[in-house]
Design a protein around this motif. Structure first.
Motif, PDB file in Angstrom:
ATOM      1  N   ILE A 158       6.034  -2.656  -6.553  1.00  0.00           N
ATOM      2  CA  ILE A 158       4.859  -3.453  -6.899  1.00  0.00           C
ATOM      3  C   ILE A 158       6.012  -4.811  -7.044  1.00  0.00           C
ATOM      4  N   GLN A 204       1.015  -0.831  -0.416  1.00  0.00           N
ATOM      5  CA  GLN A 204      -0.202  -0.466   0.229  1.00  0.00           C
ATOM      6  C   GLN A 204       1.594   1.360  -0.494  1.00  0.00           C
ATOM      7  N   TYR A 261       6.148   2.736  -9.139  1.00  0.00           N
ATOM      8  CA  TYR A 261       5.071   2.564  -8.626  1.00  0.00           C
ATOM      9  C   TYR A 261       5.439   0.564  -8.892  1.00  0.00           C
ATOM     10  N   THR A 281      -5.050   8.330  -1.077  1.00  0.00           N
ATOM     11  CA  THR A 281      -4.491   8.210  -2.186  1.00  0.00           C
ATOM     12  C   THR A 281      -4.695   8.513  -3.643  1.00  0.00           C
ATOM     13  N   TRP A 335      -1.433   0.525 -16.274  1.00  0.00           N
ATOM     14  CA  TRP A 335      -2.397  -0.793 -15.170  1.00  0.00           C
ATOM     15  C   TRP A 335      -1.984  -1.581 -16.254  1.00  0.00           C
ATOM     16  N   LEU A 393      -6.735   3.812  -6.020  1.00  0.00           N
ATOM     17  CA  LEU A 393      -5.440   4.971  -6.939  1.00  0.00           C
ATOM     18  C   LEU A 393      -6.598   4.992  -7.211  1.00  0.00           C
ATOM     19  N   GLY A 399      -2.600  -2.781  -5.868  1.00  0.00           N
ATOM     20  CA  GLY A 399      -3.028  -1.510  -5.613  1.00  0.00           C
ATOM     21  C   GLY A 399      -4.184  -1.329  -4.199  1.00  0.00           C
ATOM     22  N   TYR A 420      -6.913  -5.932  -7.330  1.00  0.00           N
ATOM     23  CA  TYR A 420      -6.745  -4.741  -6.674  1.00  0.00           C
ATOM     24  C   TYR A 420      -7.746  -4.207  -5.839  1.00  0.00           C
TER      25      TYR A 420
END
Length: 332
Positions: free
Chosen positions: A133, A102, A129, A111, A165, A154, A151, A182
């Motif tokens: 991840i 997170q 990011y 966020t 993504w 977001l 995630g 997610y």
């Protein structure tokens, strides 16, 4: 006789496939210092069969194009080594894990409002990011973690940068062979563009379900209907099971009005409201075949020192709701 035996075996297999146990999970808060198996025993006692492990990355503000993570200044449980050890301890007790890295924005800003002002900053943030991840995707594969959450809340990032993504999901799948989800906020879950690429529709289920001071179970279940129909509609169109990546209620008056509210105010303790809200959610969802289960927010490692009947926060520890969840999770 042979045909009968084959038919019997097929019926047994079909029956068993429909009996996969629900995720009766807790969200295990990262510990400041190293923990041991005694810190996991209360999780076992509450009959949880899953736990979310939550390492953190930090962003200085909503426009900062970099994520700071896995550094010595962080708490032990927020780093990769702490997450790994926590997973080992949970596995020893036969508790399955969802890895849930997170982001925390300084001063607690939401966020979902992270957004860059230029393409250059977006690219920098995306690269950072991805590093964050992918570290935990590789650790999840190493530790044979069954679910990775890519995630949490977001929605601006997700909706503005769908191509990123989509490519990130492909990269994650190249190193991690488990299932993906997610965690989207309750008011944005229908707007994530990539549910068809994941294995679960993940929802942080802080839906407003009652305006009453101490709502009854019946009132709360009524309050769920409008939200439940929207969840089911999305689930039917996507064809993936729904997982409550977070759910929970504070032990406070009006707990069903703004369940997402985490303001650090004291007083107005309402243990009955918390019990009723958890009961209603469980009764509405746990028997649904399209619902995979959920992770209760939130659970601390130092069980004997937290919660209690003078505490109005989310945790159920040392409150009547702990025995309630112990009973509900046992029944599944």
């Amino acid at each position: 006789m042979k045909r009968f035996f084959i038919l019997l075996i097929s019926l047994i297999c079909c029956s068993c496939s429909g009996q996969e146990s629900k995720v009766n999970g807790i969200s295990f808060v990262a510990s400041p210092k190293e923990i041991n198996e005694t810190n996991i025993d209360p999780v076992v006692k509450v009959n949880a069969n899953w736990a979310a492990v939550m390492p953190f990355g930090f962003v200085k503000n909503l426009k900062e194009p970099s994520v700071v993570f896995n550094i010595e200044r962080q708490w032990w449980g927020e780093r990769a080594d702490g997450a790994k050890k926590t997973i080992e301890l949970l596995h020893q007790k036969r508790i399955k894990v969802m890895m849930k890295p997170q982001i925390w924005v300084w001063k607690g800003e939401f966020t979902g409002n992270i957004s860059m002002d230029s393409e250059e900053d977006w690219r920098s943030f995306e690269n950072s990011y991805e590093d964050f991840i992918m570290l935990y995707a590789r650790l999840s594969e190493e530790m044979k973690v069954p679910i990775l959450c890519i995630g949490t809340e977001l929605h601006t990032f997700v909706q503005k940068r769908p191509e990123y993504w989509s490519q990130l999901i492909k990269k994650i799948r190249s190193v991690y062979k488990g299932k993906l989800t997610y965690a989207e906020n309750w008011d944005q879950f229908a707007n994530a563009p990539f549910w068809d690429q994941l294995d679960y529709i993940g929802v942080d289920a802080y839906f407003p379900v009652s305006d009453s001071k101490t709502p009854t179970v019946e009132e709360l279940r009524d309050g769920w209907q409008q939200h439940k129909s929207k969840i089911k509609m999305l689930q039917s169109s996507i064809g993936k099971p729904v997982l409550f990546t977070e759910y929970g209620y504070r032990s406070v008056h009006y707990t069903g009005k703004k369940p997402w509210d985490s303001e650090r105010t004291n007083g107005d303790i309402d243990l009955i409201a918390q019990n009723n809200a958890l009961t209603a959610l469980y009764e509405e969802f746990w028997e649904e075949p399209w619902f995979a289960g959920g992770f209760l927010w939130k659970w601390y490692h130092n069980h004997d020192e937290v919660g209690g009947e003078d505490n109005n926060r989310f945790t159920i520890q040392n409150k009547p709701a702990e025995k309630l969840i112990q009973s509900l999770y046992k029944d599944d």
